[in-house]
Design an enzyme around this catalytic site. Structure first.
Site, short mmCIF file in Angstrom:
data_model
loop_
_atom_site.label_atom_id
_atom_site.label_comp_id
_atom_site.label_asym_id
_atom_site.label_seq_id
_atom_site.Cartn_x
_atom_site.Cartn_y
_atom_site.Cartn_z
CB ALA B 107 0.00 -0.78 -11.08
CB ALA B 108 -2.46 0.68 -15.82
N PRO B 109 -3.53 3.41 -14.28
CG PRO B 109 -4.40 5.57 -14.58
CD PRO B 109 -4.75 4.20 -14.07
N GLY B 110 -1.34 4.20 -12.72
CA GLY B 110 -0.16 4.45 -11.89
C GLY B 110 -0.29 5.48 -10.78
CE LYS B 112 -6.60 3.67 -6.38
NZ LYS B 112 -6.93 3.78 -7.82
CG ASP B 130 -2.98 -2.77 -15.51
OD1 ASP B 130 -3.50 -2.24 -14.52
OD2 ASP B 130 -3.63 -3.14 -16.52
CG ASP B 157 -4.56 -12.92 -15.30
OD1 ASP B 157 -4.82 -12.49 -14.15
OD2 ASP B 157 -5.39 -13.49 -16.02
CG ASP B 177 -7.52 0.34 -7.01
OD1 ASP B 177 -8.48 0.54 -6.24
OD2 ASP B 177 -7.36 0.98 -8.07
CB CYS B 230 -13.87 3.17 -7.86
SG CYS B 230 -13.60 2.47 -9.49
#
Lengths: 181, 302
Positions: B107-110, B112, B130, B157, B177, B230
């Site tokens: 999730a970082a840096p948040g 999404k 994360d 993890d 992601d 990405c």
């Protein structure tokens, strides 16, 4: 809505606060099981008494403590206690004489406030967001922590928390949130 | 740009693709509807004299005409959050509903995770995890600035993530992601390809496979998984989805995306993939003048 432990504890046999985990605030002081922990009722009353934020604003939220007196507001599901990195957002600092709301909390919920809100002019608002203290003689309300707000796009919008004493408004916007606008 | 040569056979108008990869990317922001409507956020931008253009595919995504999107009242109030246009895609494909339990595995840096919270009207539970403790502080900072009260942040993890700490035993949806080789961020980070190697693809795809498997296991029957990266490398995209299709109870499903995109691949480098991988989306930089992205949507079947 229970506290750290399911069973209430009598006075004198309260647990010490464990600063490494989140514990949900007890509904009332009578249900407290952790020494010195604020209750949900006290927190909601504080926001109502100080800022006139309607108590029902918080009906769908729970309040949690981690560290010494740092209170978090959370809208999701979680058991208590829980050891994780963050739960919702920080909202209030307790365990000190004058409780202090956070900048991010007043930005999120401060629009509901009807008291102790000081409206800043454009230049004052910019100085406040940059973290600057400023002389503001015109405030004739309570001293202490205020919500600083400015009018933007036709409505009053909270910027952050200020400490008002002796004709001076001190910006409490944390360093990492300060901006030159 | 040399590592990108391997995609010549799969990218339409490869020269336009390369040219787009060499152009810097503009500033995009997402309107944070937890704190302001699109109308209020754009009115504030107009008052500040910041020009903007709404993305045609998502009214909450704006392209800003400023070099310092972080120095606006709109940003200070958390009405807008700097987020690349394509990185706003996976949360919209996941389509979380208010009240649900949603897991953002990486999730970082948040950006999404807070977008998921906003799509849920900040009601429900978004577990934002994360593995990198250093990046958790950025995640927490953004969550607070954006006023997301539905986030629970964990540092573990994702591959062997335990739900024991919570009082529920499965999620309704999960966003994977995944950490990746980031080829698609070349327009933002010109050195994104500097450390590129096939060995790294092997290494990172192993991690991706572990995370997506755990996401399917931790999500209830009928639940939804979105897998995104990405990067362009099929080893990190279609091959990872193929891996989970073969090992966990899940299937690929369709989704609508009004950004121009290409279908997912069904073969690469001698490997064949499930034909339904065509339903995944490959977004190339020259198609919408954005970064590059891959998105696939899965349904958990047992």
């Amino acid at each position: 809505m229970g506290d750290d432990t399911a069973d209430g504890a009598s006075e004198g046999d309260l647990e010490q606060n464990d600063g490494q985990r989140f514990g949900r605030l007890p509904t009332t002081a009578a249900e407290r099981t952790v020494e010195g922990r604020a209750s949900r009722e006290e927190v909601v009353d504080y926001f109502a008494d100080r800022f006139a934020i309607p108590p029902e604003t918080f009906d769908d939220y729970t309040f949690w403590e981690k560290g010494a007196g740092k209170i978090w507001i959370y809208g999701g599901d979680a058991p208590s206690p829980i050891t994780i990195e963050a739960i919702g957002m920080t909202c209030l600092r307790t365990r000190q004489e004058h409780w202090k709301p956070t900048t991010d909390f007043v930005q999120r919920f401060g629009r509901e406030a009807g008291e102790c809100v000081i409206e800043l002019e454009a230049e004052e608002a910019r100085a406040f967001a940059a973290g600057e203290d400023q002389d503001l003689e015109r405030w004739d309300g309570d001293w202490g922590y205020l919500i600083a707000a400015h009018r933007i796009a036709g409505a009053l919008e909270p910027i952050g928390v200020g400490l008002y004493v002796h004709g001076e408004l001190r910006s409490m916007v944390p360093k990492g949130r300060q901006r030159e606008l | 740009m040399e590592p990108l040569e391997r995609y010549r056979p799969i990218v339409d108008d490869f020269e336009a693709f390369l040219a787009a990869c060499e152009r810097p990317l503009g500033n995009a922001v997402r309107v944070n509807t937890i704190k302001a409507s699109v109308d209020r956020a754009t009115t504030v931008l107009e008052e500040e004299g910041v020009g903007y253009e709404g993305a045609h595919w998502n009214p909450r995504v704006l392209r800003l005409e400023t070099d310092s999107p972080g120095s606006t009242w709109s940003s200070f109030h958390g009405f807008t959050h700097g987020q690349e246009e394509v990185s706003a895609v996976p949360a919209t494909v996941l389509e979380p509903e208010p009240g649900e339990r949603v897991w953002d595995c990486c999730a970082a840096p948040g950006g999404k995770a807070t977008q998921l919270a906003a799509l849920m009207d900040d009601r429900g539970t978004v577990v934002a995890n994360d593995s990198n403790l250093g990046r958790i502080s950025a995640l927490r900072f953004n969550a607070e600035r954006l006023g997301a009260t539905s986030l629970a942040v964990t540092n573990d993890d994702a591959r062997n993530y335990s739900l024991e700490r919570f009082d529920f035993d499965e999620f309704d949806r999960a966003l994977v992601d995944a950490p990746c080789s980031c080829e698609g961020t070349i327009r933002k980070n010109p050195d994104a390809l500097d450390g590129w190697s096939e060995g790294y693809l092997d290494e990172v795809s192993g991690i991706q496979k572990g995370i997506i498997r755990r996401a399917v296991q931790a999500t209830g029957e009928g639940g939804t998984i979105v897998y995104s990266t990405c990067t362009f490398a099929p080893e990190e995209n279609e091959a990872v989805v193929q891996h989970v299709l073969e090992r966990e109870d899940c299937r690929i499903v369709d989704f609508d995306l009004s950004l121009e995109h290409s279908p997912g691949l069904t073969e690469w480098d001698g490997e064949e993939y499930d034909e339904r991988l065509e339903r995944a989306a490959r977004i190339y930089p020259h198609q919408n003048d954005t970064g590059g992205f891959f998105v696939a949507k899965l349904e958990v079947t047992a």
